[in-house]
Design an enzyme around this catalytic site. Sequence first.
Site, mmCIF file in Angstrom:
data_model
loop_
_atom_site.group_PDB
_atom_site.id
_atom_site.type_symbol
_atom_site.label_atom_id
_atom_site.label_comp_id
_atom_site.label_asym_id
_atom_site.label_seq_id
_atom_site.Cartn_x
_atom_site.Cartn_y
_atom_site.Cartn_z
ATOM 1 N N PHE A 1 34.056 39.925 -36.269
ATOM 2 C CA PHE A 1 34.435 40.528 -34.628
ATOM 3 C C PHE A 1 33.438 41.928 -34.591
ATOM 4 O O PHE A 1 32.879 42.457 -35.091
ATOM 5 C CB PHE A 1 35.966 40.523 -34.582
ATOM 6 N N ARG B 1 34.277 46.845 -27.484
ATOM 7 C CA ARG B 1 34.822 46.348 -26.460
ATOM 8 C C ARG B 1 34.366 47.777 -25.840
ATOM 9 O O ARG B 1 33.897 47.284 -24.405
ATOM 10 C CB ARG B 1 36.274 45.726 -26.646
ATOM 11 N N LEU C 1 40.991 35.505 -20.899
ATOM 12 C CA LEU C 1 40.969 35.964 -21.617
ATOM 13 C C LEU C 1 39.758 34.470 -22.213
ATOM 14 O O LEU C 1 40.056 33.642 -22.577
ATOM 15 C CB LEU C 1 40.850 36.218 -22.617
ATOM 16 N N GLN D 1 42.142 48.720 -22.896
ATOM 17 C CA GLN D 1 40.450 48.225 -22.408
ATOM 18 C C GLN D 1 40.192 47.159 -21.364
ATOM 19 O O GLN D 1 41.247 46.400 -21.430
ATOM 20 C CB GLN D 1 41.129 48.181 -24.228
ATOM 21 N N ARG E 1 40.768 50.617 -28.392
ATOM 22 C CA ARG E 1 40.463 48.877 -29.715
ATOM 23 C C ARG E 1 40.264 47.917 -30.523
ATOM 24 O O ARG E 1 39.380 47.709 -29.161
ATOM 25 C CB ARG E 1 41.864 48.587 -29.311
ATOM 26 N N HIS F 1 38.393 43.850 -21.047
ATOM 27 C CA HIS F 1 38.020 43.460 -22.337
ATOM 28 C C HIS F 1 36.185 42.568 -21.638
ATOM 29 O O HIS F 1 36.605 41.970 -20.960
ATOM 30 C CB HIS F 1 38.331 42.066 -22.560
ATOM 31 N N GLU G 1 36.312 36.745 -27.825
ATOM 32 C CA GLU G 1 35.731 37.736 -28.323
ATOM 33 C C GLU G 1 34.673 37.016 -29.615
ATOM 34 O O GLU G 1 33.746 37.068 -30.290
ATOM 35 C CB GLU G 1 36.435 39.908 -28.828
ATOM 36 N N HIS H 1 42.886 44.001 -20.540
ATOM 37 C CA HIS H 1 42.927 43.314 -21.620
ATOM 38 C C HIS H 1 43.693 44.648 -22.118
ATOM 39 O O HIS H 1 45.268 43.147 -23.016
ATOM 40 C CB HIS H 1 42.368 43.205 -22.154
#
Lengths: 602, 269
Positions: free
Chosen positions: A140, A299, A265, A253, A408, A255, A268, A366
């Site tokens: 990730f 991100r 979404l 955030q 994050r 995304h 990721e 996000h």
Amino acid sequence: MAHNEITHDVIIVGAGLAGTWAAMVAAREGVSDIGVLSKIHPLRSHSGAAQGGIAASLSNTRPVAGTGPRGPLEEVPPGAEASDSWELHMFDTIKGSDWLGDQDAIEVMVKDATEIVYEYEHMGCVFSRTDDGRINQRRFGGHSAPRACFAADWTGHVLLHTVHEQALRYDVKFYSEWYCMDLIMEEGICRGVVAMDVLTGELYTMRAKAVVFGTGGYGRAFAITSNAFANTGDGVAIAYNAGVPLMDMEFVQFHPTGLYRHGILMSEACRGEGGYLLNSQGDRFMNTYAPEKMELAPRDLVSRSEQTEINEGRGVMGDGQGIYLDLRHLGRDKILERLPQVREIAINFVGVDPIDAPVPIQPTAHYSMGGIPTTLDGQVLADADGALVEGFFAAGECACVSVHGANRLGTNSLLDASVFGRRTGYAVVDFIRNGAQLHPVSGDPAAENRARINDLLSRDGDENVEHIAQELKWTMTNNCGVFRDGERLQLALEEIKDLQKRFRHARTMDKGSRFNTDLLTTIEVDHLLQFSEVMVAGAIARTESRGAHSRTDFVKRDDENWLKHTMAHKPMVYEDEDAGPRLSYKGVDIDWEKYPPQERTY
Amino acid sequence: MFDFLSFGKTPEMIKKRKTAFVRVQRFNPDEDEKPYIQEFEVPMTPETTVLDALQYVKTELDGSLTFRKSCRHAICGSCAMNVNGSNDLVCHRNLPESLDKTGVVTIKPLPYLPVIKDLVVDRTSFWEQYKRVKPWLVPPEDAPEKEFRVSPEEVAAINSAETCIMCGACYSSCQVIAMGKDYIGPHALLKSFLRVMDPRDTIPGERLDISGGEDGAYRCHTIFNCIDACPKNLNPTEAIETLRKLAQRRIAFEEERAERQKTLTEAAD
């Protein structure tokens, strides 16, 4: 007992991962008088929409030697050196946070991570597995080891169902479709909440020794968002109105892979499994911005890179506002095994099968890094000096511990909600066992909130609530989005002020009491207007760029002046009506020996 | 009644259509004697969903229209309704593709459940049955320090059941449910299947007593409505069939489970 009064030892608002963990743990430990309120059925909570994974340094997989940072993964053989550690997870999280995350909180989270993932597994969570039966792990963004434990691409769904089931096992009482409207605070002590049974429209004064908020994020303040309709930041606004400060609200955030125009979404995990991002010229443009991590940079960086490509005319789709997410080279089998939900979404909403064609995406609001400030045990802070609000706890996305700081990392949110939800559960048990009191409530809070509702219902102005919400959301997306500057933020603030005034003339069309979702929308929009002002005020004040807060007029991080958390208090009643939030600042917990601030490159 | 709105319209005109006629069943028990259909004209693009259409009506035309919604990408399970006679999640249902040749789509609440208001139904019996099957895992008491070892094949066998979002589309398409709410129902039987088949579960026999019992698998008439209705393409009927077979050999199955659990902390082959 007064009419419409309910009492519990513990009232928990919100039934996503954080709230349900707190409830389940408390019940398991023997604090049985718990009521969990959720404005939608608990299993509809947005934790269930998380896709890619939950981070923990299990060291179950590692890169095949010699294949580079994006090569295939293999199981770590028994007896081999661990491929990951909590220390590495900690450093990645600190760096990801652009050093705004509190390092004591991060240490707690990454150390608890392995234990909580195993606990999920022991409770029945159906994780994807390695060939030898261990929990599988994928890569990730921003994580330097394959650390994301996953269940295909519906990890949040599986975790939410697992912990909800266990809460039922311990007989937790859920108030499904009950809407929390207000926090009852007197003399700095939290004494309960006022809530509406949505079915009947009845209001109840719900008294408790402890109140826990797990009410989720505030991403619905944006037009392009991955967030559910429900994520209107109610808890954050309610706490703010009750005099509790909000921390770091300017950090939101974006995304990198929201479905083009829809914002939904696209995990990721698409990039974790090897997906590419392409501009209109077919270039993997991340090469320019993060040559080492490429698509697996954090991100904030990837979203900025996309937005730069778009702004410089290399976007795709008719309006040039899109970027391509290309998964074709992963092959049909891998997409079907690892990314089935993502594929379904792309087919359903933009008519593209990722097996055959690249999917148009764009940055989407996000995750809310900011929220209600808490201690490591979920106790809500009353001010920057660390005073506590007695009887009030918060965990998960509505809270700000702060483990995510300015940005994050993916898979750290399921972890945050679980770890701090669980810790809060234990803290509440201690609080009750140590003799917490059911404090008296003066006046009739339910009646006061009934008056507020009657006022909203009686308004017959010609403003449409949803139109006001839409204007707010576009203002936020356009002016308080991936890139910001003083001028546009000021514009956003003025528009919010104007919208707040117009809201006073907004009309609720449904005047009935039964399941009045029109009324709920009106209250939610009121909340959006309140905390959006706090977000923008914090963003205007913060004259630097850090993590997800990226200002084109102050492009550098400024540790000398801004290595600190924003704390925003609602202005006192006697202050000027137009006075914005009172801002103060709180130091960041940093281990200067081990993890001093560094330049952040990927 | 003569349909003025659709008179003279050809399929080609439908394709070029800029609006849809959304017929919604309305019912507020506080005000209405019985349910009635109301029609709204709603603008659309090729990507408009049925949920978008309902949202448009609520925002622009009639704020009292009531329905549940949340995630809008088919994972939360809030918005199952009956569209043109079959159950579906309206959030992932394309509007233009749902129109008949006169440009009409008809949306009603999930069948066989009490209506709370408009498209919102009372799912009490649905959740009671879900709780009745004890949806939680009961793992062995001596948990290992790390994870139980479960093979990818064992995960594959239960994986799809785990993706059920509890939307109720299957439940309210089931003819047995239509006849009575004491039947456990496809959703809860699928959950029971998930737990029974999980090598970590210690009470498969007790579960089979419930889900393989008289209110369980044997009540299924294998009409397959649940399969047709499931918006996630799951197969409750097959799971029910498995439960029925396992219930017949319950003792042997419990022994197999006990045997399997002896190696639950060892590496899979």
